[in-house]
Scaffold this motif. Structure first.
Motif, PDB file in Angstrom:
ATOM      1  N   PRO A  92       0.884  -1.056  -0.054  1.00  0.00           N
ATOM      2  CA  PRO A  92      -0.073   0.108   0.060  1.00  0.00           C
ATOM      3  C   PRO A  92       0.758   1.411   0.149  1.00  0.00           C
ATOM      4  CG  PRO A  92      -0.935  -1.639   1.545  1.00  0.00           C
ATOM      5  CD  PRO A  92       0.476  -2.150   1.143  1.00  0.00           C
ATOM      6  N   GLY A  93       0.412   2.213  -0.791  1.00  0.00           N
ATOM      7  CA  GLY A  93       1.279   3.405  -0.863  1.00  0.00           C
ATOM      8  C   GLY A  93       2.257   3.445  -1.963  1.00  0.00           C
ATOM      9  N   GLU A  94       2.854   2.222  -2.358  1.00  0.00           N
ATOM     10  CA  GLU A  94       3.625   2.082  -3.618  1.00  0.00           C
ATOM     11  C   GLU A  94       3.068   2.319  -4.898  1.00  0.00           C
ATOM     12  OE1 GLU A  94       6.983  -1.078  -1.401  1.00  0.00           O
ATOM     13  OE2 GLU A  94       5.568  -1.547  -3.240  1.00  0.00           O
ATOM     14  N   PRO A  95       3.891   2.638  -5.869  1.00  0.00           N
ATOM     15  CA  PRO A  95       3.453   2.913  -7.219  1.00  0.00           C
ATOM     16  C   PRO A  95       2.744   1.613  -7.895  1.00  0.00           C
ATOM     17  CG  PRO A  95       5.367   4.220  -7.058  1.00  0.00           C
ATOM     18  CD  PRO A  95       5.205   3.553  -5.728  1.00  0.00           C
ATOM     19  N   VAL A  96       1.493   1.999  -8.434  1.00  0.00           N
ATOM     20  CA  VAL A  96       0.841   0.675  -9.053  1.00  0.00           C
ATOM     21  C   VAL A  96       1.841   0.184 -10.318  1.00  0.00           C
ATOM     22  CG1 VAL A  96      -1.011  -0.346 -10.394  1.00  0.00           C
ATOM     23  CG2 VAL A  96      -1.262   1.418  -8.463  1.00  0.00           C
ATOM     24  N   VAL A 145      -7.015   5.133 -15.055  1.00  0.00           N
ATOM     25  CA  VAL A 145      -8.197   5.243 -15.912  1.00  0.00           C
ATOM     26  C   VAL A 145      -7.831   6.012 -17.200  1.00  0.00           C
ATOM     27  CG1 VAL A 145     -10.200   6.848 -15.937  1.00  0.00           C
ATOM     28  CG2 VAL A 145      -9.770   5.804 -13.885  1.00  0.00           C
ATOM     29  N   TYR A 146      -6.794   6.902 -17.121  1.00  0.00           N
ATOM     30  CA  TYR A 146      -6.476   7.406 -18.571  1.00  0.00           C
ATOM     31  C   TYR A 146      -5.988   6.413 -19.441  1.00  0.00           C
ATOM     32  CZ  TYR A 146      -7.005  12.246 -18.006  1.00  0.00           C
ATOM     33  OH  TYR A 146      -7.604  13.856 -18.050  1.00  0.00           O
ATOM     34  N   LEU A 147      -5.242   5.536 -18.793  1.00  0.00           N
ATOM     35  CA  LEU A 147      -4.196   4.540 -19.746  1.00  0.00           C
ATOM     36  C   LEU A 147      -5.152   3.251 -20.280  1.00  0.00           C
ATOM     37  CD1 LEU A 147      -0.772   3.980 -18.236  1.00  0.00           C
ATOM     38  CD2 LEU A 147      -1.337   5.329 -20.280  1.00  0.00           C
ATOM     39  N   SER A 148      -6.301   2.938 -19.225  1.00  0.00           N
ATOM     40  CA  SER A 148      -7.297   2.129 -19.554  1.00  0.00           C
ATOM     41  C   SER A 148      -8.237   2.595 -20.641  1.00  0.00           C
ATOM     42  CB  SER A 148      -8.098   1.807 -18.441  1.00  0.00           C
ATOM     43  OG  SER A 148      -7.552   1.207 -17.476  1.00  0.00           O
ATOM     44  N   ALA A 149      -8.519   3.849 -20.824  1.00  0.00           N
ATOM     45  CA  ALA A 149      -9.245   4.369 -21.706  1.00  0.00           C
ATOM     46  C   ALA A 149      -8.556   5.031 -22.979  1.00  0.00           C
ATOM     47  CB  ALA A 149      -9.779   5.733 -21.129  1.00  0.00           C
ATOM     48  N   ALA A 169      -7.664   0.633  -3.419  1.00  0.00           N
ATOM     49  CA  ALA A 169      -7.369   0.119  -2.138  1.00  0.00           C
ATOM     50  C   ALA A 169      -5.767   0.063  -1.695  1.00  0.00           C
ATOM     51  CB  ALA A 169      -7.808  -1.275  -2.136  1.00  0.00           C
ATOM     52  N   THR A 170      -5.072   0.351  -2.609  1.00  0.00           N
ATOM     53  CA  THR A 170      -3.464   0.420  -2.622  1.00  0.00           C
ATOM     54  C   THR A 170      -2.921   1.714  -2.469  1.00  0.00           C
ATOM     55  OG1 THR A 170      -2.973  -0.195  -4.761  1.00  0.00           O
ATOM     56  CG2 THR A 170      -3.241  -2.059  -3.037  1.00  0.00           C
ATOM     57  N   THR A 171      -3.098   2.261  -3.837  1.00  0.00           N
ATOM     58  CA  THR A 171      -2.491   3.766  -3.850  1.00  0.00           C
ATOM     59  C   THR A 171      -3.742   4.472  -5.006  1.00  0.00           C
ATOM     60  OG1 THR A 171      -0.399   2.126  -4.419  1.00  0.00           O
ATOM     61  CG2 THR A 171      -0.549   4.634  -5.125  1.00  0.00           C
ATOM     62  N   PRO A 172      -4.438   4.999  -4.293  1.00  0.00           N
ATOM     63  CA  PRO A 172      -5.719   5.817  -4.584  1.00  0.00           C
ATOM     64  C   PRO A 172      -5.235   6.996  -5.724  1.00  0.00           C
ATOM     65  CG  PRO A 172      -5.606   6.095  -2.213  1.00  0.00           C
ATOM     66  CD  PRO A 172      -4.659   5.096  -2.524  1.00  0.00           C
TER      67      PRO A 172
END
Length: 607
Positions: free
Chosen positions: A8-12, A56-60, A46-49
């Motif tokens: 948690p808190g680390e970059p995704v 979201v940007y990359l998913s789109a 849950a981990t890195t809000p």
């Protein structure tokens, strides 16, 4: 939390999103796809809000809101070069793999898996990938393509597992959408497909449909018969008369309805009721539906000869009645894209031509098949060119018959070449340019614009690059017409996608709206204009090369031939070859001019 391989808190990690996209690529059910993507977002929350927005940007497949107009501006050629540099491969090997796999993303994945690394790079994160994409989009000016490639290379070197595949796909998706749009230019069908099946299904689901015009396939200019023979060496090709008329796409539906579309996809049915009337006479009984690619030309039926385009242009644009027609036309068919419910775009020209010849009856002066020969004999082609010109045609169109001979909508292909008689003289081909600005007239020209700033189009960067000022050769009536037409297109500031020198300061700027056909004495390197910016001659000295990197190409002594109502600004002459799918008309004309004008012996290094 069970899906997270980071604290948690680390970059995704970008690998998390890449593997999710990999799962999605193997799913067809919308519910499952939605669940996978929802879990990606939940895990980020849950981990890195703070990484949710980038996810979201990359998913789109976006890097910024649409209204900001930020685009990656990267083409396949740059991606291929970045791949070869990142993974130590030759470009020709990458291109060969692309032909085999059909997907640069898969080529990237295979290239990465076969490469051994001396040290393990720092893992990619979602935020780093998005930040890099945004940096790529903001690169501009001199060496911008090199800088963009360098950023891509940095991502690819650090990528592992399936990450290279999705880095490349994210960079490429816009091109796939453009290609789908060229075949089926209807957002109502493209957007639902994107939502339901994703971008990779577009080529399968958004197919050519009768009643919907596609962008016409176009030809590249060539300078000599010998150049044709060199380019098409080892392949069978055909030569056809190049008619000086209006390109048309005729759609005949199953119920007998006929629609005629211009090269710009405008409905021209009301302009040619005589052509519509002739359909029932020219199609054979077995033909129920078809899409014909053809040229409509003005024609003198008494003297049995083709008339100049200027005569055709006197026809009203709509609401023409057969009894009021004063300018007769003949339709010359040269390709067929659809027959009896079957699209033919993916068939070789030899097959399409067989369908064409078997589907129609010629009616002299009303409908004729394009005059053509199949030959690789230089002397025979030269004589055929002369016959074409003597028959009031512009020259020849040369096309491959059975190798790389599919129909490519809205592309200027190397597999179609055009050769005009006047290509041997001065600049050769005319250029289709866009007026983007003007200077107020003085003296006798007070009240109208005195001169105009013209631009060509860079397909890759989607920008207009200045190429010349034009102010001579206009009649008073022409100046009045053009000034009146463009006054309604005046804008306060130049568009962000206009490229011009800092010293350029016109009185007004225009929306890109008109296309003018222009002829010039020659092309030259210019410190002011930005067409094909940075083009150099490899035979020049390094000092001269350094000088020219900040130069563009300009036209000398340009003159207006006509306004091209059948073209929109995106169909203007292109400036510089930058990827596999763009064109290089201005740059090619400049190089060819230098080759063909070998009689000019001035010292290349002399400023």
């Amino acid at each position: 939390m069970a899906a997270a391989c980071w604290k948690p808190g680390e970059p995704v990690p970008f690998l998390f999103l890449a593997r999710a996209l990999d799962l999605i690529s193997n799913e067809s059910g919308r519910i499952v796809i939605t669940e996978i993507l929802s879990n990606v977002f939940r895990t980020a929350i849950a981990t890195t809000p703070e990484d949710l927005l980038a996810t979201v940007y990359l998913s789109a497949n976006r890097i910024a809101p649409p209204h900001e107009g930020i685009e990656l501006g990267i083409g396949d050629a740059s991606i291929i070069r970045a791949l070869s540099e990142a993974y130590g491969r030759k470009e020709e090997h990458v291109k060969k793999n692309l032909k085999e796999l059909g997907d640069l993303g898969l080529v990237a994945k295979a290239s990465r898996s076969s490469q051994k690394m001396m040290y393990k790079p720092k893992p990619l994160t979602i935020s780093r990938v998005l930040d890099t994409f945004r940096t790529i989009a903001k690169e501009s000016g001199k060496d911008s393509q090199d800088k963009k490639r360098s950023h891509i290379k940095g991502l690819l070197v650090a990528a592992t597992d399936c990450e290279p595949q999705y880095i490349i796909r994210l960079l490429q998706a816009a091109k796939i959408i453009k290609e789908a749009y060229s075949v089926l230019p209807i957002y109502d069908k493209i957007v639902p497909t994107l939502l339901d099946a994703g971008v990779w299904k577009l080529p399968e689901t958004c197919n050519f449909s009768i009643g919907v015009p596609v962008g016409p396939m176009l030809a590249k200019a060539t300078k000599s018969v010998s150049e044709i023979i060199d380019k098409f060496q080892g392949r069978e090709y055909t030569c056809e008369y190049k008619y000086d008329g209006e390109r048309a796409q005729i759609h005949c539906m199953e119920d007998g309805t006929v629609e005629i579309y211009s090269r710009n996809a405008e409905r021209n049915t009301g302009k040619y009721p005589d052509v519509v009337d002739a359909i029932s006479r020219i199609r054979k009984p077995t033909v129920k539906s078809f899409v014909l690619d053809c040229e409509i030309v003005a024609y003198d039926r008494e003297k049995k000869r083709i008339l100049p385009f200027q005569i055709l242009s006197t026809r009203a644009r709509k609401g023409v009645t057969i009894n009021d027609i004063k300018v007769s036309v003949c339709t010359f068919g040269f390709d067929i894209l659809y027959i009896n419910g079957k699209p033919l775009l993916q068939e070789q020209l030899k097959v399409r031509r067989e369908h064409l010849y078997n589907s129609f009856e010629e009616v002299p002066g009303v409908f004729q098949l394009a005059t053509a020969i199949t030959s690789n004999d230089l002397e025979e082609i030269q004589k055929f060119l002369d016959l074409s010109v003597n028959s009031s045609c512009e020259g020849l169109i040369i096309k491959t018959l059975d190798t790389d001979a599919t129909y490519e909508p809205a592309k200027r292909s190397n597999n179609w070449l055009k050769l005009k008689k006047d290509y041997m003289d001065s600049v050769g081909d005319s250029l289709d340019l866009v007026p983007i600005a003007a200077f107020h007239g003085r003296g006798k020209r007070t009240g109208v614009y005195g001169s105009f700033l013209l631009a060509c189009y860079d397909e890759h960067n989607e920008e207009y690059q200045t190429i010349c000022n034009i102010g001579t050769g206009f009649s008073e009536q022409q100046l009045e017409e053009r000034s009146t037409s463009l006054r309604s297109k005046v804008i306060k500031n130049p568009k962000a996608y206009y490229r011009f020198a800092d010293t350029t300061d016109p009185d007004v700027w225009f929306e890109p709206s008109e296309v003018w056909e222009v002829k010039a004495a020659d092309l030259s390197i210019s410190p002011v204009h930005r067409a094909a910016n940075g083009i150099v001659d490899p035979n020049k000295s390094m000092a001269r090369l350094k000088f020219e990197l900040n130069q563009g190409i300009s036209l000398r002594f340009p003159r207006l031939l006509r306004v091209r109502d059948d073209k929109n600004p995106e169909h203007a002459t292109t400036s510089l070859h930058v990827d596999l799918y763009s064109n290089s008309q201005v740059a090619d004309m400049y190089r060819a001019q230098k080759i063909n004008h070998s009689h000019n012996q001035e010292d290349e290094d002399d400023d």
